[in-house]
Write a protein that holds these residues in place. Structure first.
Motif, PDB file in Angstrom:
ATOM      1  N   ARG A 126      26.289 -11.367 -19.432  1.00  0.00           N
ATOM      2  CA  ARG A 126      25.776 -12.071 -20.362  1.00  0.00           C
ATOM      3  C   ARG A 126      25.584 -13.589 -19.767  1.00  0.00           C
ATOM      4  O   ARG A 126      26.475 -13.850 -18.860  1.00  0.00           O
ATOM      5  N   PRO A 127      24.397 -14.044 -19.915  1.00  0.00           N
ATOM      6  CA  PRO A 127      24.422 -15.480 -19.515  1.00  0.00           C
ATOM      7  C   PRO A 127      25.930 -16.425 -20.468  1.00  0.00           C
ATOM      8  O   PRO A 127      26.048 -16.045 -21.391  1.00  0.00           O
ATOM      9  N   LEU A 128      26.500 -17.263 -19.606  1.00  0.00           N
ATOM     10  CA  LEU A 128      27.794 -17.864 -20.219  1.00  0.00           C
ATOM     11  C   LEU A 128      27.336 -19.130 -20.904  1.00  0.00           C
ATOM     12  O   LEU A 128      28.361 -19.696 -21.910  1.00  0.00           O
ATOM     13  N   ALA A 129      26.050 -19.875 -20.617  1.00  0.00           N
ATOM     14  CA  ALA A 129      25.895 -21.088 -21.492  1.00  0.00           C
ATOM     15  C   ALA A 129      26.107 -20.788 -23.152  1.00  0.00           C
ATOM     16  O   ALA A 129      26.748 -21.610 -23.601  1.00  0.00           O
ATOM     17  N   PHE A 131      28.089 -19.016 -24.588  1.00  0.00           N
ATOM     18  CA  PHE A 131      29.573 -19.262 -25.044  1.00  0.00           C
ATOM     19  C   PHE A 131      30.342 -20.602 -25.003  1.00  0.00           C
ATOM     20  O   PHE A 131      31.118 -21.044 -25.733  1.00  0.00           O
ATOM     21  N   PHE A 132      29.925 -21.598 -23.732  1.00  0.00           N
ATOM     22  CA  PHE A 132      30.462 -22.868 -23.736  1.00  0.00           C
ATOM     23  C   PHE A 132      29.847 -23.717 -24.830  1.00  0.00           C
ATOM     24  O   PHE A 132      30.454 -24.439 -25.197  1.00  0.00           O
ATOM     25  N   ASP A 133      28.473 -23.164 -25.101  1.00  0.00           N
ATOM     26  CA  ASP A 133      27.798 -24.099 -26.293  1.00  0.00           C
ATOM     27  C   ASP A 133      28.487 -23.956 -27.818  1.00  0.00           C
ATOM     28  O   ASP A 133      28.468 -24.875 -28.467  1.00  0.00           O
ATOM     29  N   GLU A 134      29.128 -22.816 -27.960  1.00  0.00           N
ATOM     30  CA  GLU A 134      29.556 -22.367 -29.264  1.00  0.00           C
ATOM     31  C   GLU A 134      30.756 -23.296 -29.602  1.00  0.00           C
ATOM     32  O   GLU A 134      31.647 -23.185 -28.686  1.00  0.00           O
ATOM     33  N   GLU A 135      30.696 -23.852 -30.824  1.00  0.00           N
ATOM     34  CA  GLU A 135      31.963 -24.724 -31.126  1.00  0.00           C
ATOM     35  C   GLU A 135      32.965 -24.018 -31.305  1.00  0.00           C
ATOM     36  O   GLU A 135      32.954 -22.927 -31.766  1.00  0.00           O
ATOM     37  N   GLY A 136      34.143 -24.479 -30.826  1.00  0.00           N
ATOM     38  CA  GLY A 136      35.371 -23.734 -30.935  1.00  0.00           C
ATOM     39  C   GLY A 136      35.869 -22.641 -30.115  1.00  0.00           C
ATOM     40  O   GLY A 136      36.873 -22.055 -30.152  1.00  0.00           O
ATOM     41  N   LEU A 137      34.754 -22.255 -29.120  1.00  0.00           N
ATOM     42  CA  LEU A 137      35.385 -21.355 -28.160  1.00  0.00           C
ATOM     43  C   LEU A 137      35.729 -21.785 -26.812  1.00  0.00           C
ATOM     44  O   LEU A 137      36.426 -21.091 -26.023  1.00  0.00           O
ATOM     45  N   THR A 138      35.226 -23.152 -26.281  1.00  0.00           N
ATOM     46  CA  THR A 138      35.683 -23.599 -25.091  1.00  0.00           C
ATOM     47  C   THR A 138      37.118 -24.279 -25.296  1.00  0.00           C
ATOM     48  O   THR A 138      37.406 -25.229 -26.165  1.00  0.00           O
ATOM     49  N   MET A 139      37.922 -23.764 -24.465  1.00  0.00           N
ATOM     50  CA  MET A 139      39.224 -24.316 -24.425  1.00  0.00           C
ATOM     51  C   MET A 139      39.358 -25.842 -24.129  1.00  0.00           C
ATOM     52  O   MET A 139      38.679 -26.276 -23.124  1.00  0.00           O
ATOM     53  N   PRO A 140      40.484 -26.401 -24.761  1.00  0.00           N
ATOM     54  CA  PRO A 140      40.598 -27.908 -24.391  1.00  0.00           C
ATOM     55  C   PRO A 140      41.062 -28.177 -23.218  1.00  0.00           C
ATOM     56  O   PRO A 140      41.815 -27.483 -22.524  1.00  0.00           O
ATOM     57  N   GLY A 141      40.713 -29.093 -22.347  1.00  0.00           N
ATOM     58  CA  GLY A 141      41.012 -29.439 -20.963  1.00  0.00           C
ATOM     59  C   GLY A 141      40.437 -28.510 -20.096  1.00  0.00           C
ATOM     60  O   GLY A 141      41.136 -28.480 -18.816  1.00  0.00           O
ATOM     61  N   TYR A 142      39.579 -27.556 -20.243  1.00  0.00           N
ATOM     62  CA  TYR A 142      39.130 -26.715 -19.469  1.00  0.00           C
ATOM     63  C   TYR A 142      38.435 -27.426 -18.070  1.00  0.00           C
ATOM     64  O   TYR A 142      38.470 -26.887 -17.106  1.00  0.00           O
ATOM     65  N   ASP A 143      37.646 -28.344 -18.136  1.00  0.00           N
ATOM     66  CA  ASP A 143      37.148 -28.954 -17.295  1.00  0.00           C
ATOM     67  C   ASP A 143      36.073 -28.209 -16.344  1.00  0.00           C
ATOM     68  O   ASP A 143      36.604 -28.068 -15.065  1.00  0.00           O
ATOM     69  N   PHE A 144      35.120 -27.980 -16.630  1.00  0.00           N
ATOM     70  CA  PHE A 144      34.078 -27.079 -15.967  1.00  0.00           C
ATOM     71  C   PHE A 144      33.656 -27.494 -14.510  1.00  0.00           C
ATOM     72  O   PHE A 144      33.728 -26.976 -13.304  1.00  0.00           O
ATOM     73  N   ASP A 145      33.498 -29.105 -14.609  1.00  0.00           N
ATOM     74  CA  ASP A 145      32.983 -29.746 -13.314  1.00  0.00           C
ATOM     75  C   ASP A 145      34.076 -29.612 -12.346  1.00  0.00           C
ATOM     76  O   ASP A 145      33.674 -29.996 -11.187  1.00  0.00           O
ATOM     77  N   GLY A 169      16.068 -23.989 -13.566  1.00  0.00           N
ATOM     78  CA  GLY A 169      15.489 -22.529 -14.204  1.00  0.00           C
ATOM     79  C   GLY A 169      16.818 -21.690 -14.187  1.00  0.00           C
ATOM     80  O   GLY A 169      16.731 -20.526 -14.454  1.00  0.00           O
ATOM     81  N   ALA A 170      17.909 -22.056 -13.403  1.00  0.00           N
ATOM     82  CA  ALA A 170      19.074 -21.154 -12.995  1.00  0.00           C
ATOM     83  C   ALA A 170      19.931 -20.946 -14.319  1.00  0.00           C
ATOM     84  O   ALA A 170      20.104 -21.976 -15.097  1.00  0.00           O
ATOM     85  N   GLU A 171      20.545 -19.898 -14.358  1.00  0.00           N
ATOM     86  CA  GLU A 171      21.439 -19.709 -15.319  1.00  0.00           C
ATOM     87  C   GLU A 171      22.876 -19.145 -15.051  1.00  0.00           C
ATOM     88  O   GLU A 171      22.925 -18.560 -13.923  1.00  0.00           O
ATOM     89  N   LEU A 172      23.952 -19.494 -15.775  1.00  0.00           N
ATOM     90  CA  LEU A 172      25.241 -19.412 -15.292  1.00  0.00           C
ATOM     91  C   LEU A 172      25.539 -17.818 -15.977  1.00  0.00           C
ATOM     92  O   LEU A 172      25.715 -17.722 -17.080  1.00  0.00           O
TER      93      LEU A 172
END
Lengths: 459, 297
Positions: A126-129, A131-145, A169-172
């Motif tokens: 699955r593309p991960l975008a 998941f990261f976009d969905e509210e309440g799924l990304t854990m606090p302080g994860y800091d992807f960058d 056009g790339a997907e994660l």
């Protein structure tokens, strides 16, 4: 008779209750010590309580470290984690098989970067975008960058400037865990004793190798992989970027017989000449042993060696080893990228819970704790942390090196497995002296072209 | 009510049916689907996404016979099989002749020791020999260097790798030939050889005119069993060289493995398997026919 059985049963039940109670008390005590991450109030760690995540992991230092920490994740989230950990060569088949079913058994998989297109293009992962976009799924302080850019692009990006790169056009599809670049390892004691500077260019690397092989008794130059097939290709590719050589040009025409490629092979021939006996048969273990048992003065390859080099069971040079940047070649100072990335299969049964585990394993704090157990870091912050640098001096070099790590040193296309073999046979024939560089590569080039033609790249 | 003769002609077939069904399921079906797949183009990826195989006719075979790697692997296989079987037969026969005499002291111990290599798992054999052949730490080069000779690059020199693998295979499988031939020799009636001696036969005359002709069919069985096995040899070579240096030790079975799991061309790999199966079928048929004939005699 019945009375006897009744008594016996009662005793068994009582014993079980007492034992269970004691165990629960022990668990409670452990909980009081605290899980690895403090859960902030706004994030619901227990949203997927009771779900089971089945993970397909390799036997690899980064995953061994992660596996030790996973009970804390189960404690924190109430998610049950089941592990299927096997040798990495066997992962590909098992994962493909599971992902071909309508409902797969795996919720989280660790894939070697070379397989990402094979998985992502036909939609097996699955593309991960979302998941990261969905509210309440990304854990606090994860800091992807904070994740090393080159590692993210290499392990996770699909469909950008090239099919296996980032860009428009790339997907994660994946997040790095157990990713690596290349570093120069060297024997600080020998370099000091002989008053030699650490090589910063490929010319200096040749000269230093020659010096040790010819002037110092019982010591050879550089430990390198050379065995036929994947191992020899790996070595050639890693030196090809600094020499400006590549497998394809921009039109997918093979260029392995270019002048730059020949120069790369001539450099490798010199390394064989100044290297330990039998290096043309070395796989990664052979290469590790040559350096860690003190046969060679230098090592230039995957940074993952830092862990074994510190392990007295495997290394005779624990106190003597030091690391430096991958030397600069005539064309560039680029180093390799490789290793594993975490992905979520399309047919996963509990993808959200898997996403939670994926984040937790690659979160800053868990990464630092796994690093203490020997796993290589994939975050800038871990490499930059003065405390970590104190413990692992190579982090200073690693932090500099990742800025030069390129995700485009190896073409990750579905046809790569076969091309990898072809190049590796040719390179090995050059290293063993069976063929001249140009002769060998001019034989390999048309074979690559025919594989690409058959796959429809020139239509 | 069926007559006695009908019942007796049907009953054996009834008893055989379960065996036929099992064999058809576990043996014939995979073989047929393998042969069928050799006419298709199919990859692991097609399998994963549920795509159907594409019919390509004889393309896989045409491609194989045009491929230098395939032709090389046929050559390597024939060299390997020819050398190991010849060496194992000669050495195995010689050892059996040496150990034939029941009165030799310590005979039982030697026989047990000789048989040990067969018992060891091929992966372990491969690893042990790989360590012994190690250029720097291997025991073989240690001895060579103690004797003042130059170390030999057993597995990384293109000229030495195949002989090194042949040595390992001969070490492991000579005892098998030895066992079979020994059993054959012991079944030769003593009065024949004794009569030979009384008539003034030398040892060699006794050997070539009495013993060897008597155990001819045993030797044939041993040779064909070894041939069949040697054609399928994979694990030891996989562990020791993985086909290298270059492709100098890439036997047919390893070529098959790489075609299927590295290049992921399942159809083409099936074509290699069909060719290998063809060779083995011819060998097995020879074995069966010869055995039947000698039994009839």
């Amino acid at each position: 008779m019945f009375r006897k059985i009744w008594t016996l049963l009662s005793i068994v039940v009582m014993c079980t209750l007492v034992a269970g109670g004691l165990w629960a008390a022990g668990q409670a005590e452990e909980e009081a010590v605290g899980p690895g991450l403090e859960a902030p109030d706004e994030f619901d760690w227990r949203a997927f309580e009771g779900e089971t995540v089945v993970a397909s992991f390799p036997s690899h230092v980064a995953y061994d470290a992660a596996v030790e920490l996973i009970p804390e994740f189960e404690e924190l989230t109430g998610i049950n984690v089941e592990l299927d950990q096997v040798a990495y060569m066997r992962l590909n088949d098992a994962q493909l098989l599971e992902m071909s079913k309508p409902r797969g058994d795996y919720d989280l998989i660790a894939a070697v970067v070379m397989w990402k297109l094979e998985y992502a293009e036909p939609g097996l992962v699955r593309p991960l975008a979302p998941f990261f976009d969905e509210e309440g799924l990304t854990m606090p302080g994860y800091d992807f960058d904070d994740l090393v850019d080159a590692y993210v692009e290499n392990t996770g990006m699909v469909g950008g400037d090239k099919p296996y790169l980032g860009g428009e056009g790339a997907e994660l599809y994946g997040v790095p865990l157990g990713a690596e670049t290349s570093l120069l390892g060297y024997r600080a004691d020998l370099f000091e004793e002989h008053g030699i500077d650490v090589p910063q260019t490929y010319d200096e690397l040749v000269e230093v190798s020659r010096y040790f092989a010819e002037e110092v008794d019982g010591i050879y130059g550089l430990a390198m992989r050379g065995a036929s097939g994947h191992q020899a290709t790996h070595s050639w590719l890693m030196h090809a970027s600094p020499f400006g050589a590549s497998v394809f040009d921009e039109n997918w025409e093979p260029t392995v017989a270019s002048d730059e490629s020949i120069a790369t092979l001539e450099f490798m021939q010199k390394m064989i000449e100044y290297g330990p006996p039998g290096m043309t048969g070395f796989d990664q273990d052979g290469q590790f042993n040559a350096f860690l048992q003190g046969d060679t003065a230098m090592y230039l390859d995957a940074s993952v060696i830092a862990g074994p080099a510190r392990d007295p069971d495997r290394s005779q040079i624990v106190d003597e080893v030091a690391f430096a940047r991958h030397p600069e070649g005539p064309a560039s100072a680029l180093s390799q990228t490789g290793g594993f990335g975490l992905m979520i299969p399309s047919n996963a049964q509990n993808p959200e819970a898997a996403f939670l585990l994926m984040q937790w394993l690659t979160s800053p704090e868990i990464e630092r704790r796994a690093a203490m157990k020997g796993a290589g870091p994939v975050r800038y912050s871990t490499m930059e942390d003065p405390e970590m640098q104190q413990m692992f001096p190579e982090y200073v070099v690693l932090r500099e090196q990742v800025d030069y790590a390129t995700p485009d040193w190896r073409p990750i296309i579905p046809e790569w497995g076969e091309i990898n073999q072809e190049i590796g046979i040719g390179v090995n024939e050059v290293l063993t002296g069976a063929k001249e560089p140009r002769e060998a590569m001019e034989e390999v080039e048309p074979r690559i072209r025919s594989i690409m033609e058959e796959a429809g790249y020139y239509d | 009510m069926p007559s006695v003769s009908t019942r007796s002609s049907v009953t054996p077939w009834l008893f055989l049916t379960p065996a036929f069904v099992v064999i058809a399921l576990i043996l014939l079906y995979p073989v047929f689907s393998g042969v069928r797949l050799s006419f298709f183009s199919y990859s692991m990826r097609d399998f994963a996404v549920g795509a159907d195989p594409t019919f390509v006719g004889l393309d896989n075979f045409r491609h194989l016979f045009a491929s230098p790697h395939f032709r090389n692997s046929i050559r390597v296989t024939l060299t390997f099989v020819g050398s190991v079987v010849a060496l194992e037969m000669v050495v195995g026969l010689a050892l059996a002749l040496l150990m034939e005499d029941e009165k030799l002291k310590g005979l039982r111990l030697f026989r047990t020791l000789f048989v040990l290599p067969i018992m060891i798992a091929p992966v372990v054999v491969g690893l042990v020999w790989r360590f012994m052949y190690h250029p720097s730490y291997g025991i073989l080069n240690y001895f060579l260097q103690t004797l003042g000779a130059d170390p030999v690059m057993w597995l990384s020199d293109p000229g030495m790798a195949l002989p090194s693998i042949i040595i390992a295979d001969v070490w492991q499988w000579t005892p098998f030939v030895f066992l079979i031939v020994l059993a054959g020799l012991q079944s030769v009636p003593k009065d024949l050889t004794e009569a030979g001696i009384v008539d003034g036969c030398s040892y060699l005359q006794n050997l070539f005119h009495i013993k060897l002709p008597m155990i001819g069919s045993v030797l044939l069985v041993a040779a064909i069993l070894r041939l069949i096995d040697a054609f399928r040899a994979l694990v030891v070579i996989f562990v020791m060289t993985y086909g290298g240096p270059g492709v100098s030790t890439e036997v047919l079975s390893l070529h098959l493995y790489k075609t299927a799991f590295t290049a992921q061309r399942l159809g083409r790999a099936s074509a290699v398997a069909v060719i290998l199966l063809g060779i083995l079928l011819i060998l097995s048929a020879t074995l069966a026919i010869r055995t039947l004939r000698s039994e009839r005699r």
